[in-house]
Scaffold this motif. Structure first.
Motif, short mmCIF file in Angstrom:
data_model
loop_
_atom_site.label_atom_id
_atom_site.label_comp_id
_atom_site.label_asym_id
_atom_site.label_seq_id
_atom_site.Cartn_x
_atom_site.Cartn_y
_atom_site.Cartn_z
N LEU A 153 40.25 37.51 17.95
CA LEU A 153 41.22 36.52 18.39
C LEU A 153 42.63 37.09 18.31
CD1 LEU A 153 39.87 33.37 16.49
CD2 LEU A 153 39.44 34.00 18.87
N ASP A 154 43.53 36.55 19.13
CA ASP A 154 44.93 36.96 19.05
C ASP A 154 45.63 36.35 17.85
OD1 ASP A 154 44.78 38.56 21.29
OD2 ASP A 154 45.31 36.94 22.67
N ASP A 155 45.22 35.13 17.49
CA ASP A 155 45.79 34.46 16.32
C ASP A 155 44.83 33.40 15.83
OD1 ASP A 155 48.08 32.88 14.68
OD2 ASP A 155 48.83 34.85 15.24
N ALA A 156 45.32 32.49 14.98
CA ALA A 156 44.44 31.59 14.23
C ALA A 156 44.02 30.34 14.98
CB ALA A 156 45.12 31.19 12.91
N ILE A 157 44.48 30.13 16.21
CA ILE A 157 44.21 28.89 16.94
C ILE A 157 43.43 29.18 18.21
CG2 ILE A 157 45.24 26.96 18.21
CD1 ILE A 157 45.49 26.62 15.23
N ILE A 158 42.41 28.34 18.47
CA ILE A 158 41.67 28.37 19.73
C ILE A 158 41.82 27.00 20.39
CG2 ILE A 158 39.44 28.65 20.85
CD1 ILE A 158 38.53 30.32 18.52
N ASN A 159 42.22 26.97 21.65
CA ASN A 159 42.23 25.76 22.46
C ASN A 159 41.07 25.82 23.44
OD1 ASN A 159 44.61 24.40 21.49
ND2 ASN A 159 45.84 25.94 22.56
N ALA A 160 40.30 24.75 23.53
CA ALA A 160 39.13 24.75 24.40
C ALA A 160 39.03 23.44 25.17
CB ALA A 160 37.86 24.98 23.59
N LEU A 161 38.58 23.55 26.41
CA LEU A 161 38.32 22.39 27.27
C LEU A 161 36.82 22.23 27.42
CD1 LEU A 161 40.87 23.06 30.16
CD2 LEU A 161 41.25 21.73 28.09
N GLY A 162 36.34 20.99 27.34
CA GLY A 162 34.93 20.74 27.51
C GLY A 162 34.65 19.25 27.46
N THR A 163 33.39 18.90 27.34
CA THR A 163 33.00 17.49 27.27
C THR A 163 32.13 17.25 26.04
OG1 THR A 163 31.01 17.83 28.62
CG2 THR A 163 33.05 17.27 29.78
N ILE A 164 32.23 16.04 25.50
CA ILE A 164 31.31 15.59 24.45
C ILE A 164 30.70 14.27 24.93
CG2 ILE A 164 32.37 16.79 22.52
CD1 ILE A 164 33.76 14.17 21.77
N GLU A 165 29.39 14.27 25.10
CA GLU A 165 28.67 13.13 25.67
C GLU A 165 29.31 12.71 27.00
OE1 GLU A 165 27.94 9.99 22.93
OE2 GLU A 165 26.99 11.30 21.45
N GLY A 166 29.69 13.71 27.79
CA GLY A 166 30.23 13.47 29.12
C GLY A 166 31.70 13.15 29.17
N LEU A 167 32.37 13.00 28.03
CA LEU A 167 33.78 12.66 28.00
C LEU A 167 34.63 13.94 27.92
CD1 LEU A 167 35.92 10.36 27.75
CD2 LEU A 167 35.71 10.62 25.27
N PRO A 168 35.50 14.19 28.89
CA PRO A 168 36.34 15.40 28.86
C PRO A 168 37.41 15.30 27.76
CG PRO A 168 36.22 14.47 31.09
CD PRO A 168 35.69 13.43 30.15
N ILE A 202 49.13 25.46 19.53
CA ILE A 202 48.89 24.04 19.28
C ILE A 202 49.67 23.19 20.28
CG2 ILE A 202 49.27 22.17 17.61
CD1 ILE A 202 48.68 24.30 15.42
N ILE A 203 50.93 23.53 20.49
CA ILE A 203 51.76 22.79 21.46
C ILE A 203 51.16 22.89 22.85
CG2 ILE A 203 54.02 22.75 22.58
CD1 ILE A 203 55.17 23.66 19.84
N LYS A 204 50.65 24.06 23.21
CA LYS A 204 50.01 24.23 24.53
C LYS A 204 48.78 23.33 24.64
CE LYS A 204 48.08 27.62 27.72
NZ LYS A 204 47.81 29.05 28.00
N GLY A 205 48.03 23.18 23.55
CA GLY A 205 46.88 22.30 23.57
C GLY A 205 47.28 20.86 23.85
N PHE A 206 48.34 20.39 23.19
CA PHE A 206 48.83 19.03 23.42
C PHE A 206 49.34 18.87 24.85
CE2 PHE A 206 48.97 18.78 18.76
CZ PHE A 206 48.49 17.51 18.56
N GLU A 207 50.08 19.85 25.34
CA GLU A 207 50.61 19.77 26.71
C GLU A 207 49.48 19.75 27.74
OE1 GLU A 207 54.91 22.06 26.05
OE2 GLU A 207 53.18 23.17 26.82
N THR A 208 48.42 20.50 27.49
CA THR A 208 47.26 20.49 28.38
C THR A 208 46.57 19.14 28.37
OG1 THR A 208 46.94 22.86 28.00
CG2 THR A 208 45.10 21.64 28.94
#
Length: 311
Positions: A106-121, A144-150
């Protein structure tokens, strides 16, 4: 050179057909001392089956178990200054970063991921504790800020898994500046009317617990997780009193109103999906009735009571 260790023993082992066993083949339960086969532990999301003790789980494994069918898309990392303070202790900070990047991939300590849980994005942001103790620095703050903005741009709920020792000391005040910056990002998500759920894992301490990790709409903790700002020993030395038993554990915090619920990792996905669907005003997944049951449902035309129910 040790002749017996380096030459004689390998020869004997090869003659007898002995093979070296991996050191991590069996893992010891910290609570009971039971030895658990690592494949069984991994398939059970790093939760020891007998005692329920939650071992630390790698970030990628957590995402694989959390998202539907283990499928997710990782957002690209954010580039920041690598060593703004030219910090050095036992070794240079840039060398530490290279070491942890090689260990974790990893580049650093945070991973941002997009996906679904029980069909909910959703958008999931997760700390990798294996990268410098999940510490919060400039790169982690930007991620983290990028995750919120996304999440705001795509109108998705945010789920954040915290596991951190706090601010990254090698970045000094620049690390502490990430606390108010991430707090602003949380407020932006709430102004957009999107849910924010925080999962507090072991450990969540320091500046992380003093900012975005304690600003969720719902706070869920894993069993036995250590959660707090300062260490228990520091607090005892400051107030000169003995702290209660289980102080700063997830269960203690729930009893005192700091955490909404304590949920096993094995039930985390189902619990979060149910909460998010209620907050997003979406229907829960319906279970189809068997044909035999459907055939026995009374006709509303002949049964007034059934008509009332349908209405």
């Amino acid at each position: 050179m040790n002749w017996i260790t380096n030459y004689v023993r390998p020869k004997i082992n090869s003659m007898l057909g002995r093979r070296e066993m991996p050191e991590n083949l069996w893992i010891k339960d910290p609570e009971t001392g039971e030895m658990v086969f690592h494949k069984d532990l991994e398939s059970n999301q790093w939760v020891i089956p007998a005692s329920g003790h939650h071992m630390r789980i790698p970030a990628r494994d957590r995402l694989r178990f959390f998202f539907d069918e283990g499928k997710y898309e990782v957002l690209e990392g954010v580039k920041v200054a690598a060593d703004p303070l030219k910090f050095r202790d036992e070794k240079r900070y840039v060398d530490r970063l290279k070491d942890y990047r090689a260990r974790t991939g990893l580049d650093d300590a945070i991973i941002n991921a997009l996906g679904t849980i029980e069909g909910l994005p959703i958008v999931a942001t997760i700390h990798e504790f294996g990268f410098m103790g999940g510490s919060l620095g400039m790169a982690a703050g930007e991620a983290i800020i990028k995750g919120f903005e996304t999440a705001i741009a795509q109108k998705r709920p945010m789920v954040l898994f915290s596991a951190s020792g706090g601010a990254r000391m090698q970045e000094g005040i620049l690390s502490l500046m990430q606390l108010p910056r991430t707090t602003v990002a949380v407020e932006m998500l709430k102004e957009a009317g999107l849910p924010y759920i925080v999962v507090l894992t072991n450990p969540t301490t320091g500046g992380v617990s003093a900012s975005y990790a304690m600003l969720g709409d719902v706070h869920i903790a894993e069993p036995g997780a250590l959660i707090g700002f300062a260490g228990a020993r520091v607090i005892e030395q400051t107030i000169r009193e003995k702290l209660p038993e289980r102080f700063q554990t997830a269960e203690y915090l729930m009893e005192h109103g700091m955490v909404d619920m304590v949920v096993s990792r094995l039930e985390m996905k189902t619990t979060i999906a149910r909460i998010l669907k209620m907050m997003m005003k979406q229907p829960a997944t319906e279970i189809a009735k068997p044909v035999e049951e459907a055939d026995t449902v009374p006709n509303s035309a002949s049964d007034p009571a059934a008509g009332n129910v349908a209405a």
